[in-house]
Every structure is written in C-alpha cells, then in structure tokens.
Design an enzyme around this catalytic site. Structure first.
Site: not given
Lengths: 251, 653
Positions: B42, B44-45, B291, B344, B439, B455
């Site tokens: 991977g 990603g970040l 967002s 959320r 994640e 992030l």
C-alpha cells in the site's frame, strides 16, 4: 427533467502494447443524463460480460476527480468536452440523443497503451523521482510556524500543487510535451522557502529526465492549459524556464 | 483465552509511555539495516510514509500498490484536513485534549495508550509536512491557518483548500520517490498482494516472511521474500458496494492475513459519513463525499412540517419557498453545544431519523439540506468560495445544481472502517513480523473516528511510530539471512492461490462480479447498516451464506487468468468482501450495545442516543479464523480506562 439518451460509442480496442488496435462500435440505449461517463462504460461492460465478452479496459479509481487515475480522450478532448473536470466527473447530460461518442486512450510516445484505453504513465513517476521533492528526512525539522510564508505565495504554491498527474497535458499537446506537469511541481517547490534551496538542481534534473523519456518540446500552443482538469496555469512553464535558465547560467 | 492478547502497553504515566518505550526499545544498527528487507503493501498516507521513512533509515524496502502509480492511493481523496494539537490558535488545545476528544469521540472503545501517542506525535506530522513543501492554508501574517471539525471545541485542523489528503499524500509520495531514486525502496506498481507467506523459525513459530502477488498487467503470479511484512491497505468499506471509497479500495490483504492467523478486531465499527451526495440511480458506482469542513459554515435542516417535505419531494415546492420559522435545524435543536459540528455517527443517525420520520427532501425521501445562505450573507460569496470553492464545483458537476443559490442535498454513506486488523502497541499483528498500519488496523479510533483524524493516524503510524517499533522486532532478526523464494512455503502458498484463481475462472456461471457485489452491498446496507437489530443481523448472516454460494457457483469471469483481467481482480476482492460482511454481522450480533458507528436499535436512550454497556462490552472483539466453514472464535482485549472517566457522550451542553 431527467434526460434519457441513446448513443453510439466508437471505442479503441487494443490487446496489448505491441498489438494492432482498432475502433469497435457499440450502441447503448436509455442512458440517464445523471449517469457519469465511467458509469456509462460500466453499463457497457456489464452488457459485454453478460454476452460472454471481455470488457473494455480503462483506468479509474477514486471517481471524484482527484486521484488522476482516469484518462480517456473523448471526442478529441482529454477528459471530454466539459472544462475543469476529469473523465470520472463528466456526466452524460453533456451529450445529446443520437450522438456518436469516440473514446481513445491518451496518445503519446511516452505513454504506451497497456490494453484498450489503459496507458502506462510510469514516466511521470520517473520524472518525480528525478527531483520532485525537498530533500528532507523524517524527523528533525523545524516547527511548522518557524518559517512564515505569505498567504499569496502559499496560495500560488497550492495552485501549482493541484496537479493530479493524470497526463491530460501530454495527451493534449501536439508535441507530447510534459512541460505543464514538470513546471507545476518545479513551481510549487521553487515558490516555497523549503524548496527554494534545491530549485535550480531540481529544474535541471526533472527537465533532463523528461527529455530522456521521450516527451516533446513546448511550443507554447497552450493546449495543455486548456485541457488541464485542475486549471494549472502555463505561467508555471515560464517559471520553470526561469529556473532552468538560472541553472544553466550558474553552470 | 484472554491471555492470548498482550497489547504490550509500556508502563508509566500516560504521558510518559511513548518516551519510556523509545528509551528502552531495541534498535538495529545502520550496517545491519541494509541486510534487512521489509515489504510494505500500500502507498496511502500510512504505506508511503512508512516506506519512505524505513528507506531513509537504511532498510531495504519493497513497496507495492495496485494502482498505476503510488500517488493514486485513496488517501488522496481526503478533503477537509488533519488534526494536530499545536494550539496555534491559543484556544485551549493540548495533547491531552486531543487525546480526550479522540477517546470520547470513539465512544470509549479505543486503547488509551495508543490514542495518547497519536495525539503526542500529531504535532511532529505538521512540522514534517511543512518541511516537505506541503502548501497548507495560511493567514495573511504568514502563519498556518486552522479550522474546526466535528467533536472538538477548538480549531486544530490544518488544511490545504479542500484537498488536504492530496497534498499530504503527494508529500509522502515525494519522500517515497526520493528513496526510490536512491535505491532504498523498490516500487512495484500495478501489483496486488494475494497472500502472505509464513515460515517457521527454529522454535517452530511461524513468522511473516514474504508475499505472493499478482502482476496486474501480465497476470503473472510472483513471489517476494522479506524479514517483515507491513499491511497498509486501508479499510473495507466497499463491502457495501456503494461507499465513498475508491473503486479499487478493498479489504483483501486484511482477509488474507486473518486467514493466516492475524485477528480481525471490531469489524462491526463502520463509519457512516453524514454529508455525501445522495444515491441517484441503479447504475451508481460510488458515493461522493462532501467534506465535513462544510459543517463549519453550512447549516443542516429539513422542513418542520411533513406536508412541506411531501411537496418538495413531489417537485411542487423549493427550499427557498420554506420560511425560516418552518425549517427544522435539527442538529442545532438537539445538540446546542456542538450544533452542526457533532461527531459523524451522531449527525448520520439524526439525518436517518428525520428521513425515516418522513421529512426527507429528495424524490427518494433520503436526503436533508446543507444550507450556506446564512454563511453567504454573513461572509459574502467570495469568502465562501475561497473556503469551499472546489467542493461547490464538485457538487455542481455531479448534481447540476448550484449550491451558492440552492442548498445542497446530502445523505449519510459508508466512509471509513474503524475496525481492522488487531495490533499491539508496536502495531504488530498476532503473526510475528506482520504489522498493520493506518486504516487497515483497528487501533486508534474506537467505535467512531473524528473528522480529520484518519490523515493524522496514517501519517503518525508511517512516519513516527512504525519506524521505531519495527526495529524492536527486527533487532532479533539481524542474523537471519535473506530468504529464497524457492522455499517450499512459497511454492505451497502460490499453489493454493493458483488453485483458487482456477476455481474462480472455471465457475463459468451467469452473473457478472459487479451484479453480485451490488447484491452484497444491498444486504450490508439494509441489514448491517446505520441501524442494526438482532433480527436484521441474523437475516444478514443467512443472506450472506446464500450469496457466498451464489458467488462460487454462478460468477462469470471472461478472459484469461494469465493476462490483464479486471473482472478477475474484482472477483478476488468480492470473495473477500463476503467474508468481511460475515465478520461484521457476527461482531454486530455479539455486541449487545450501541456505541459509535455500531448502533443496535434495541439499545438506545429515550432520546435516541447510543446506549453503551460498559459492564459487559468494554473490550475490543477480535475474531480468530477457524476454517472456511467454521465460525470464527471471539478473543477479547479488555479495555481499561485509567486516565479518563467514561461517561455517556454528551454533545448537548
């Protein structure tokens, strides 16, 4: 009210990099205007698979206009007829009932076709590897607020940094030049104090790599800027030329 | 059975644990680092920052991604921002407060020590990114700007327009590119991991020693060996088919290591993001997020009167036609202290509640308004454009409606998965030598993740945690020579993979992979979605059994396995999504309480808030694979709260 259209697709099919390609024609009926262009291709592929045929290969991932993975040369325009968007954000409401839509891969010597509409953009990674970074290791850096940067400069750097590396600029250019891509990275880093230190070497190394990989020259036709889905300005190319010239003079 | 799980949390006061760990951990000297190989899956970040940092340290890194370039990983799509406890705004922020907000936001289901470390290193991340040339938003004075995100009463979110994830990922990608050019990292684009290879050491303990991967261009199955394997492959939200994840995001690497002995923790904790563009039709391929930063200035409402909502759905009334006093700003009404900036899970459930009650505003009835008219009046269109211009443009391109003139319509959608591979404090799974970061692991967000914290976690793990903790493991491995991929363990794993692929290709049924994936998505959303019950989860398990059978007996994959084959790629991932769906349902059924992203309708307060059961469920539920047809076994990691007082989350006052 919701628009429903019937279209004819002329899609480039090519088995592999060395294989001979050709256009294949498909008819698709009852496409809603709210369908995205890639969802329309999903519908086509679902149909092909149900007929026992191989689907059309095309690159895509985020489907929200930021990853840069989708491409497609649609009716003679990279990312299609609408402005400032990628193919995945293009919607079928931009087409009319009875239209013939021609879909081709990016065409450039530096982006060989892998299959159908998929191309190999590894050359872009190589250009970044040649110098598209600030040479800092993880850790041991100053506090983030230690170097104030004027809002104007930060915003300009951000505009240059908006490039998603999709390759539309190369596909749009009659010379197959990657100058907009290279200049966006060179500008972003040359504008910021962190990146200024290596600005000359960076410009030189990235341009040399670009030439080596078979990208063409810039002749200021501005097609790249026209077709860039992120509105990256060709003023970046002027900045790149200045950095490049400074490097040459220093040598 | 609980004794199996040792989280290896260092001793000492909360604020001293990470320092104590670093002071006492074992390191690998520079000459030995060169002899050690690390596979990172991977880019990603988490993956890119880890690969770059490990390369800088001198390890020999092999990095893999399924896309055509490491810069495409889905972290790139994160819009709003990244949290850090810098307290640049002088508004009372601190490492402890970020830690506390994250623990509380996670509904007291995360591990205190990990979360504190996350808050601690958050400040280093911002410094690092600025040094790399990430163009964060700035004030006129030249210093960094911040904004607010849900679940916090301070402004600690750093951002780069609405493209923060892109800029942070390009920062990590540039660091990675630098290491690739130096030769410390070897990059494999368009390669997908298909299994992990375990080799027993002299004591008989199986250790992670390599992977089997498929070259997605040629279809070739390839072998790669290393001293450690790091999984950084993100979450499994695409089990729902429709989600905000990218089309190729998948949970397969997690399932592969789960089947080889890693534990899958808290699979039921899936985050449903409240502000996404609603579903438009049957051929929808993904959902687009708007967002959370929009909730800084946008106000969420539905009509107060049911007849107004009905008239809107029928196209006889527009939002502008509803007077201020007839609008129900339900988040401001229910949660006066946090208003539109509640976490959320709370915002998503509140939207569902209003729509279920008949107040939804789109033709399907599954949408609420996110209205900027008040902000435009207060700040002017120019300022609103500067803050959210690219998001407004994206909304208009998709929906053909102008959010400067008419409110956005939004509805919750699957966005992020807090559950994932169980890891200890060192981010190591229960397979020695196999690590999970970002994640892909379960560690920091408990039952609900706060906005702008994904992030933060990805980069914390990759830049500042794993490069330390992996050395504690590798320091024992310096005498272990490089492995040959001709070893029988590689051959056996490869053989099993090839058999699986053959089986799939030879089903030659009647259904496309996508049609089965969509059906799976419907089951997941309907029965394992925002509101779950014992009955719905039991129904899900039945239906998942049936769909697994349907998949393995009726899928059709055209083309050849030994060539580029997108249908085969998707089929391998869908097979694993079915497994994940089952784990999610089982976990949801086991957890007889509501917490964060897991809402069991049987367990709620009279006001409709999540009702936790700390006496019985204050643990991470970790699932151990017991074979293809057996149920997995539950292993618990008990969560103890030494430094925070657990309470019902209160965002009202």
């Amino acid at each position: 009210m919701e628009k429903i259209i019937n279209i004819t697709l002329k899609i480039w099919r090519q088995k592999g990099p060395k294989a001979k390609g050709n256009f294949e024609t498909f008819k698709l009926d009852g496409i809603s205007g709210d369908t995205s262009f890639l969802e329309m291709l999903d519908i086509l592929n679902e149909k092909l698979v149900n007929e026992g045929k191989e689907p059309v290969a095309f690159d895509n991932d985020c489907r929200e206009g930021i990853c840069g993975m989708c491409s497609l040369y649609i009716n003679g325009h990279p990312h299609g007829p609408d402005n400032l968007i990628t193919t995945c954000q293009l919607h079928m409401r931009h087409f009319n009932d009875g239209d013939t839509v021609t879909v081709e891969p990016w065409r450039s010597a530096a982006f060989p076709v892998i299959r159908d509409l998929m191309v190999d953009r590894y050359a872009f990674d190589k250009i970044i590897q040649a110098g598209g970074y600030v040479s800092v290791n993880t850790g041991g850096v100053p506090d983030a607020n230690a170097i104030p940067i004027s809002k104007k400069i930060a915003d300009e750097a951000m505009d240059a940094a908006s490039c998603i590396g999709c390759g539309a600029c190369v596909a749009a250019c009659k010379n197959g030049s990657a100058m907009l891509f290279v200049s966006a990275k060179v500008s972003q880093l040359a504008l910021l104090p962190q990146g200024k230190i290596e600005a000359k070497e960076r410009a030189e190394a990235m341009v040399a790599k670009m030439d080596e990989l078979g990208f063409g020259n810039c002749t200021n036709t501005r097609a790249c800027e026209q077709e860039c889905p992120k509105g990256v300005s060709i003023s970046n190319i002027a900045r790149l030329n200045r950095e490049f010239l400074k490097a040459k003079l220093a040598n | 059975m609980d004794t199996k799980l040792d989280a290896k949390i260092p001793a000492g006061a909360l604020a001293e644990k990470w320092t104590n760990y670093k002071d006492r951990q074992k390191l690998v000297n520079p000459a030995n680092k060169r002899r050690l190989d690390i596979i990172v899956i991977g880019t990603g970040l988490a993956g890119a920052s880890a690969a770059a940092s490990l390369g800088e340290l001198g390890f020999n890194v092999l990095n893999f991604c399924i896309q055509d370039s490491p810069r495409r990983a889905h972290s790139i799509a994160a819009q709003g921002g990244i949290n850090a406890a810098k307290n640049y705004q002088n508004d009372g922020d601190s490492v402890y407060r970020l830690f506390y907000d994250t623990i509380k936001g996670g509904d007291y289901r995360a591990r205190e020590a990990n979360v504190y470390r996350l808050a601690e290193v958050s400040v280093n991340i911002i410094d690092q990114c600025v040094a790399q040339g990430v163009p964060f938003a700035r004030e006129y004075g030249g210093l960094l700007d911040n904004r607010s995100f849900g679940g916090a009463q301070v402004s600690r979110t750093f951002y780069a327009k609405g493209q923060t994830g892109q800029q942070l990922l390009l920062g990590a990608y540039s660091a990675l590119s630098r290491q690739i050019s130096k030769g410390t990292v070897k990059m494999y684009n368009r390669h997908e991991m298909l299994d992990i290879v375990l080799i027993k050491d002299e004591n008989g303990t199986p250790r992670a020693r390599g992977i089997i991967a498929r070259n997605l261009v040629t279809g070739e199955i390839e072998r790669f060996a290393a001293h450690a394997v790091v999984i950084a492959t993100g979450g499994y939200g695409n089990a729902y088919f429709l989600s905000t994840n990218a089309m190729n995001s998948n949970g397969s690497a997690a399932v592969q290591i789960y089947k080889k002995g890693a534990l899958f923790a808290n699979p039921a904790y899936a985050q449903i993001h409240p502000t996404c563009i609603p579903v438009h039709g049957e051929f929808q391929s993904k959902l687009t997020l708007m967002s959370e930063s929009l909730r800084n200035d946008g106000r969420i409402w539905v009509p107060k009167k049911k007849e107004d909502a009905e008239a809107i759905r029928a196209g006889k009334l527009t939002p502008a036609g509803i007077k201020e006093e007839n609008r129900d700003y339900y988040l401001e009404r229910r949660y006066p202290a946090f208003g539109n900036l509640v976490p959320r899970d709370v915002a998503s459930r509140a939207a569902k509640e209003r729509c279920d009650a008949g107040f939804g505003v789109s033709p399907s009835g599954l949408a609420v308004y996110l209205d900027f008219s008040e902000a435009i009046n207060r700040l002017g269109e120019k300022t609103v454009e500067a803050r959210y211009g690219n998001l407004f443009q994206m909304y208009e391109k998709i929906t053909d409606q102008n959010p400067y003139k008419t409110p956005m319509m939004i509805y919750p959608a699957i966005h992020y998965t807090m559950g994932g591979i169980w890891v200890d404090y060192e981010l190591m799974t229960t397979i020695p030598g196999c690590f999970a970061i970002g994640e892909a692991n379960f560690s920091d967000h408990g039952a609900n993740r706060l906005g702008a914290s994904a992030l933060m976690q990805g980069l914390a793990d990759g830049y500042f945690v794993l490069p330390y903790t992996i050395q504690n493991y590798l320091s024992d491995q310096i005498r272990v020579p490089r492995f040959s991929t001709d070893l029988p363990e590689f051959a056996e794993t490869e053989k099993a993979i090839k058999e699986k692929i053959n089986e799939l290709m030879n089903v030659k049924g009647k259904r496309s992979v996508d049609s089965i994936h969509k059906e799976l998505g419907h089951i997941m959303w309907e029965y394992v979605g925002m509101g779950r019950t014992k009955q719905s989860l039991e129904t899900a398990l039945e239906k998942l059994k049936a769909i697994k059978k349907e998949f393995w007996s009726n899928v059709f994959i055209p083309g050849e396995a030994a060539a580029l084959n997108i249908e085969l790629e998707k089929a391998l991932r869908v097979a694993d999504f079915i497994e994940i769906g089952r784990l999610m349902a089982l976990d949801g059924l086991n957890r007889n309480e509501s917490c964060g992203g897991h809402f069991r309708e049987e367990y709620q307060t009279p006001e409709g808030e999540a009702l936790r059961d700390d006496d019985n469920y204050s643990y991470a539920s970790c699932w151990e694979y017991k074979g293809e047809d057996a149920d997995p076994e539950l292993v618990r990691e008990d969560l103890t709260y030494e430094f925070t007082h657990r309470a019902q989350r209160n965002y009202k006052s």
